[in-house]
Enzyme design. Sequence first.
Site, PDB file in Angstrom:
ATOM      1  CG  ASP A  80      -2.103  -1.539   1.712  1.00 32.42           C
ATOM      2  OD1 ASP A  80      -1.903  -2.013   1.059  1.00 32.42           O
ATOM      3  OD2 ASP A  80      -2.978  -1.187   2.077  1.00 32.42           O
ATOM      4  CD  GLU A 101      -4.654 -10.380  -0.483  1.00 30.48           C
ATOM      5  OE1 GLU A 101      -5.245 -10.261   0.337  1.00 30.48           O
ATOM      6  OE2 GLU A 101      -3.297  -9.829   0.220  1.00 30.48           O
ATOM      7  CE  LYS A 112      -8.810  -8.901  -0.679  1.00 32.73           C
ATOM      8  NZ  LYS A 112      -8.187  -9.093  -0.373  1.00 32.73           N
TER       9      LYS A 112
HETATM   10  C1  BGC Z   1      -5.573  -6.514   0.234  1.00 33.33           C
HETATM   11  C2  BGC Z   1      -4.087  -6.243  -0.563  1.00 33.33           C
HETATM   12  C3  BGC Z   1      -3.647  -4.832   0.957  1.00 33.33           C
HETATM   13  C4  BGC Z   1      -3.972  -5.149   2.493  1.00 33.33           C
HETATM   14  C5  BGC Z   1      -3.259  -3.877   3.393  1.00 33.33           C
HETATM   15  C6  BGC Z   1      -5.758  -6.604   1.307  1.00 33.33           C
HETATM   16  O1  BGC Z   1      -6.599  -6.515   2.066  1.00 33.33           O
HETATM   17  O2  BGC Z   1      -5.912  -7.401  -0.401  1.00 33.33           O
HETATM   18  O3  BGC Z   1      -3.638  -6.317  -0.975  1.00 33.33           O
HETATM   19  O4  BGC Z   1      -2.377  -4.689   1.002  1.00 33.33           O
HETATM   20  O5  BGC Z   1      -5.937  -5.190   2.591  1.00 33.33           O
HETATM   21  O6  BGC Z   1      -3.990  -2.717   2.573  1.00 33.33           O
END
Ligand code: BGC
Length: 692
Positions: free
Chosen positions: A303, A443, A542
Amino acid sequence: MKRHLTQKTYNPEQIILDGNRFLLANGHLGYRGTLEEYGKDQLVGLLIAGVYDQYKDEWRENLALPNPFFFKAYYEGEEVSVLTAKPLVHQVDLDIEKALFTRHSEFGPLTIDSERLVSHSDDSLLISKITVKANKAGKFKFAYGLDLDIYEIHGPHFKQKSCKNVKNKLIFDGITNENKTIFVQASYQGLSGEFNEKEGLFFSSMVLQEGEEISLEIVAKVDEEKLRKLPKDDYAKLKGDSILTFNKKLEGCKVEIEGDEELDFEIAYSIYHCLILGDEKRIRSIAARGLSGQTYKGAIFWDTEIFLLPFFVLANPKIARNLILYRIATLNGAKEKARSLGYDGAYYAWESQDSGLEACRSDNVTDPITGETVVTYFGTKQIHISADIVYAIDRYIEATGDEKILDEGADEVIFEVAKFFLSYSREDENGISHIDDVIGPDEYHERVNDEAFTLAMARRVMKILAKRVCPSCLSKEQEKLYYRCLNIKWAEPKKQGNVISEFDGYFDLEDIDVASLKKRVVNPKDYWGGKNGIATHTQVIKQADVVSLLALCPEDYETPVQLDNYEYYYPRTEHGSSLSASMHSLVAIKLGKLDEAYKFLRSSSSIDLRGAEKLFAGGIYIGGTHPAANAGAYLDLIYGFLGLRQNKGKISLDIHLPSHIKSVTFRYRNNKQIYEIKALADGRYESKEVKQ
Ligand code: BGC
């Protein structure tokens, strides 16, 4: 121009969300937007950045501290607070230009007014002033002090704690399970009361006449390892200093939008939420939920590099630099992780904390009904994180021209990450290198082969290696590896026409859109991915994956390819992550789909205002602020709709605004100067230097 978030009613259902919405922070400390009478059950939180602790075998998470601003009023022996009675009048307000929280609540017997700041001029300080007016004459009692009953997700984190009263000043001294000493001290001016050591509270009783007022000024300070003195300055001076400093921070990154008041406010609010997380002084990074709590263990994810870094490159390049220095400082953790999994080079933590070692565990997700662990492989298979860091370093250097950072260790990061990808890849009999067994940004599909995003980013790492790392500075052995990396022939992901297969076998999965798949949901809290998730055996993903690639590397994909992929993946994307919308917006802008792009932008810019995101997954609190989505909204506006490109500090724009927006004026910093650009809907723009 609206620059206040104001709420005029009291809604107990929104206590947790308001804690996020009205958050105050200064990059080092965060204080949730809660009310004085609240406690642990209302998720009161004073959070400190960069300090983590593990209790027994629980998740290691960031530290929450005792609350120095606890205050409760009683009239004729009865508690008077929002917890016991509905206020007759109630208002809370966050002034996003002053980073100041205020509250006004009227009850029958009394009215309470308070204000609060997490100081921007001294980041170890937080101050508050509470005023109570008697609406009726009678006996009043006030309880105030340090609330030692801390809300923690995986605590208790203090194995030892004490709270002493030293002349109207309370000093909390705590030792964590990992032997860190933390002090929270607070002075309470305006009232004097009996101290109850067990509760950490003062109790002060008095008779007040109708209309009479009492005021309490609290100056609190958080110190690590050594107790330092409270400042000598009075409350008013401390307040003034904080507001002035925050104003200066804001000066270099203000945005004003003409023709769209709602977006104008949402962007200003998003900037507020990013800015309060930046630390100019320390080599630190920013957690996925900022300083709003302990969600995601206070860990740093991709992020930061992909979403927050481009914001700080413009808003405050010094903070952007610190974000990269943090990855340099945690390189050893990344090397250790690679070694422990049998690879060379640097494999950065998917969830990174102070040392850079992996904080992500396989028990990240639970079944909401049985409470059993749904095993996930984010920590060991989401290897794109290492490439994302290298990508961000390259973009940072390109934008700022700061090549010095390479000599400070960024070159080693690039080299070690390249080595990692070399060791992770598998060369087939035709000399083509594949990447097996990974998880991409989507994911839901775990342990897949030749994942498009990961492959493309690995390829880019090698390009950046060639561009940024000089082989003559390497040892003979390293030089050999360097050329091996450059000579890798990467596999191309499979395609159907122009559409890139997210991973090997993706097109063979059940083809269903998100709306139809939703009908199969049994429990709304069910996890859609992993071994048995409802999305696992389908093409539903997702979040932006191939679309993220198009957004991050637009120069590598022709417009028809961008269009076909965007259109294919859009109906198959759940947007189960708050990161997804901004990537879609960036691509939609490129494709001239401005209305669609605008909708995605608003979904990011209003994320914490709407508060529609999930707060709990199973029994686990996952709420908090969404700084990457906030930054994503800024990216969509400035890098997307205004088409900003920056090369060695020089800015150019390619403006494509939605038809109702007349102009966007924004400021940025470059070489200690502040510049202001006014961008007009017809594509013209002018830039000027702002006098400081
Ligand atoms: C997302 C990730 C993200 C993380 C923290 C997860 O739900 O799939 O891409 O880095 O949350 O924000």
